[in-house]
Design a protein around this motif. Structure first.
Motif, mmCIF file in Angstrom:
data_model
loop_
_atom_site.group_PDB
_atom_site.id
_atom_site.type_symbol
_atom_site.label_atom_id
_atom_site.label_comp_id
_atom_site.label_asym_id
_atom_site.label_seq_id
_atom_site.Cartn_x
_atom_site.Cartn_y
_atom_site.Cartn_z
ATOM 1 N N GLY A 1 0.839 -1.196 0.000
ATOM 2 C CA GLY A 1 0.000 0.000 0.000
ATOM 3 C C GLY A 1 0.871 1.242 0.000
ATOM 4 N N ARG A 2 0.652 2.110 0.969
ATOM 5 C CA ARG A 2 1.454 3.340 1.056
ATOM 6 C C ARG A 2 2.519 3.250 2.146
ATOM 7 N NH1 ARG A 2 -2.817 7.660 3.800
ATOM 8 N NH2 ARG A 2 -3.574 6.294 5.483
ATOM 9 N N PRO B 1 -8.521 -5.445 1.864
ATOM 10 C CA PRO B 1 -9.315 -4.317 1.351
ATOM 11 C C PRO B 1 -9.370 -3.153 2.338
ATOM 12 C CG PRO B 1 -10.423 -6.390 0.903
ATOM 13 C CD PRO B 1 -9.258 -6.722 1.768
ATOM 14 N N GLY B 2 -8.828 -2.028 1.924
ATOM 15 C CA GLY B 2 -8.897 -0.818 2.722
ATOM 16 C C GLY B 2 -7.826 -0.650 3.770
ATOM 17 N N PRO C 1 -5.078 1.712 8.171
ATOM 18 C CA PRO C 1 -6.135 1.976 7.186
ATOM 19 C C PRO C 1 -5.667 2.926 6.088
ATOM 20 C CG PRO C 1 -6.538 3.196 9.202
ATOM 21 C CD PRO C 1 -5.353 2.316 9.480
ATOM 22 N N ASP C 2 -6.308 2.779 4.933
ATOM 23 C CA ASP C 2 -5.956 3.628 3.790
ATOM 24 C C ASP C 2 -6.515 5.037 3.920
ATOM 25 O OD1 ASP C 2 -4.685 1.469 2.644
ATOM 26 O OD2 ASP C 2 -6.374 0.921 1.355
ATOM 27 N N PRO D 1 7.373 10.284 3.726
ATOM 28 C CA PRO D 1 6.895 11.679 3.735
ATOM 29 C C PRO D 1 6.149 12.060 2.483
ATOM 30 C CG PRO D 1 9.164 11.541 4.492
ATOM 31 C CD PRO D 1 8.817 10.184 3.964
ATOM 32 N N GLU D 2 6.487 11.450 1.341
ATOM 33 C CA GLU D 2 5.856 11.853 0.099
ATOM 34 C C GLU D 2 4.451 11.304 -0.057
ATOM 35 O OE1 GLU D 2 8.487 9.995 0.391
ATOM 36 O OE2 GLU D 2 8.385 8.181 -0.814
ATOM 37 N N SER D 3 4.023 10.374 0.849
ATOM 38 C CA SER D 3 2.684 9.823 0.756
ATOM 39 C C SER D 3 1.642 10.815 1.259
ATOM 40 C CB SER D 3 2.587 8.532 1.571
ATOM 41 O OG SER D 3 3.497 7.580 1.057
#
Length: 370
Positions: free
Chosen positions: A142-143, A170-171, A244-245, A367-369
């Motif tokens: 994910g991130r 999911p999510g 969580p996203d 940091p860029e997320s």
């Protein structure tokens, strides 16, 4: 942790040690021959020639060992022929001794090569098992970036009682890191059961509390299937994390596990668990209500999950490893370098090196997320 599908190439020190070992028999032959020629007849060094095939058995194949033994016999014959008085019976006796030593060395070389072949096969099986039980983690889910340190305490072991997993659901991203009571194959068996339960239910469990219950149920069910196994008799400390996203938070649930370290900017502090749960497989001993903690986890933050192999490492004075202090000193280090720094520092700090399994997973929100 290196990819288990590829063997670690030998280090420069290992290659140098191997090359020196292969060259040593020839060095013995050369030095012995020169010393024997340059000294009076009464000071004969040729008896040292038997060391050449004996040493060859350590690093050379059977054929190579026999060849070095035959070469030693030839050197001894030349040294005898070079003398003004050559005693044939003495030469024959010396050659017989060398032949016997060479035969013994060849047998030892054969035993060694068979052992090395068996070890390679066992290592290959261990690598496959490692990929099944402790699969290599992706560098990013994910991130979030993931950086792992995993060291089994048992000599030459690739899997211990510490375990980890990270899954994209999911999510969210869900992570588990834990430590089974005890060591050895029983601990590995328990770890594999918990990993199987996590993977089977991580997508279906509505929250971390339900997931923790499934871990307990899975271990109890396994004990019913295999009463002879001691897996159901062991307990494990576990920390579960959900990222969580849609929110900049981390949800955590501790089942008797050491509190993860949260880094926000230059500040480092353990996550506070107001009411941690009991370790997995001890829930039946008391009423166990799972409480999930939620902490901010935004861009640039780091979360270090670890087992007690990190926090309970002691120096010669018996002082526990100062993890929080060390992490404060590494806040500006690249995240990818932190597991290596931790490994080297733990090995240097421990009075006896690393004498317990060590697992540490650094979760980073770059940091860029956004």
């Amino acid at each position: 942790m290196p990819d288990a599908g590829h063997r670690r190439p030998p280090t420069r020190a290992e290659r140098n040690q191997f090359n020196i070992g292969r060259a040593l028999p020839f060095l013995i032959l050369a030095v012995t021959a020169v010393a024997d020629v340059l000294t009076p007849d009464k000071e004969r060094f040729e008896r040292l020639l038997v060391a050449a095939p004996a040493l060859a058995a350590v690093t050379w194949s059977v054929r190579g060992t026999i060849g070095i033994g035959l070469l030693a016999m030839g050197v001894r014959a030349l040294l005898h022929l070079g003398r003004s008085e050559t005693l044939v019976p003495e030469l024959l006796a010396s050659e017989v001794v060398l032949a016997l030593v060479t035969a013994s060395a060849a047998w030892a070389s054969r035993v060694r090569t068979r052992y090395e072949q068996d070890l390679r096969e066992v290592t290959a099986v261990a690598e496959v098992v490692q990929r099944v039980v402790l699969r290599p983690l992706p560098g990013r889910l994910g991130r979030f970036d993931l950086h792992l340190l995993y060291v089994a305490a048992a000599a030459k072991a690739r899997i211990g009682g510490d375990f980890y997993e990270a899954v994209r659901v999911p999510g969210a991203v869900r992570i588990m890191l834990g430590d089974v009571q005890g060591k050895g194959l029983g601990a590995v068996e328990t770890a594999s059961v918990l990993l199987g339960s996590f993977r089977a239910t991580v997508n279906e469990a509505p929250d971390l509390a339900a997931l923790a219950d499934r871990l307990d149920e899975g271990l109890a069910r396994y004990g019913g299937w295999d009463p002879e196994s001691d897996a159901a008799e062991r307990f494990a400390t576990v920390v579960l994390v959900e990222l969580p996203d849609d929110r900049d938070v981390a949800r955590l649930l501790s089942c008797g596990h050491p509190a993860p370290m949260l880094q926000h900017g230059s500040e480092v502090a353990p996550v506070a668990f107001a009411d941690p749960s009991l370790p997995v497989n001890l829930a039946g001993l008391a009423e166990n209500h799972h409480r999930i903690e939620e902490v901010p986890f935004g861009p640039g933050d780091r979360l270090l999950l670890y087992t007690d192999g990190v926090s309970e490492t002691r120096d010669r004075a018996g002082t526990f490893y100062p993890l929080e202090l060390r992490l404060r000193g590494w806040v500006r280090e690249p995240a990818a370098e932190v597991p290596g720094l931790l490994h080297r520092d733990l090995a240097a700090y421990g009075a006896g090196g690393l004498d317990d399994d060590v697992a540490a997973l650094l979760v980073v929100r770059p940091p860029e997320s956004h």
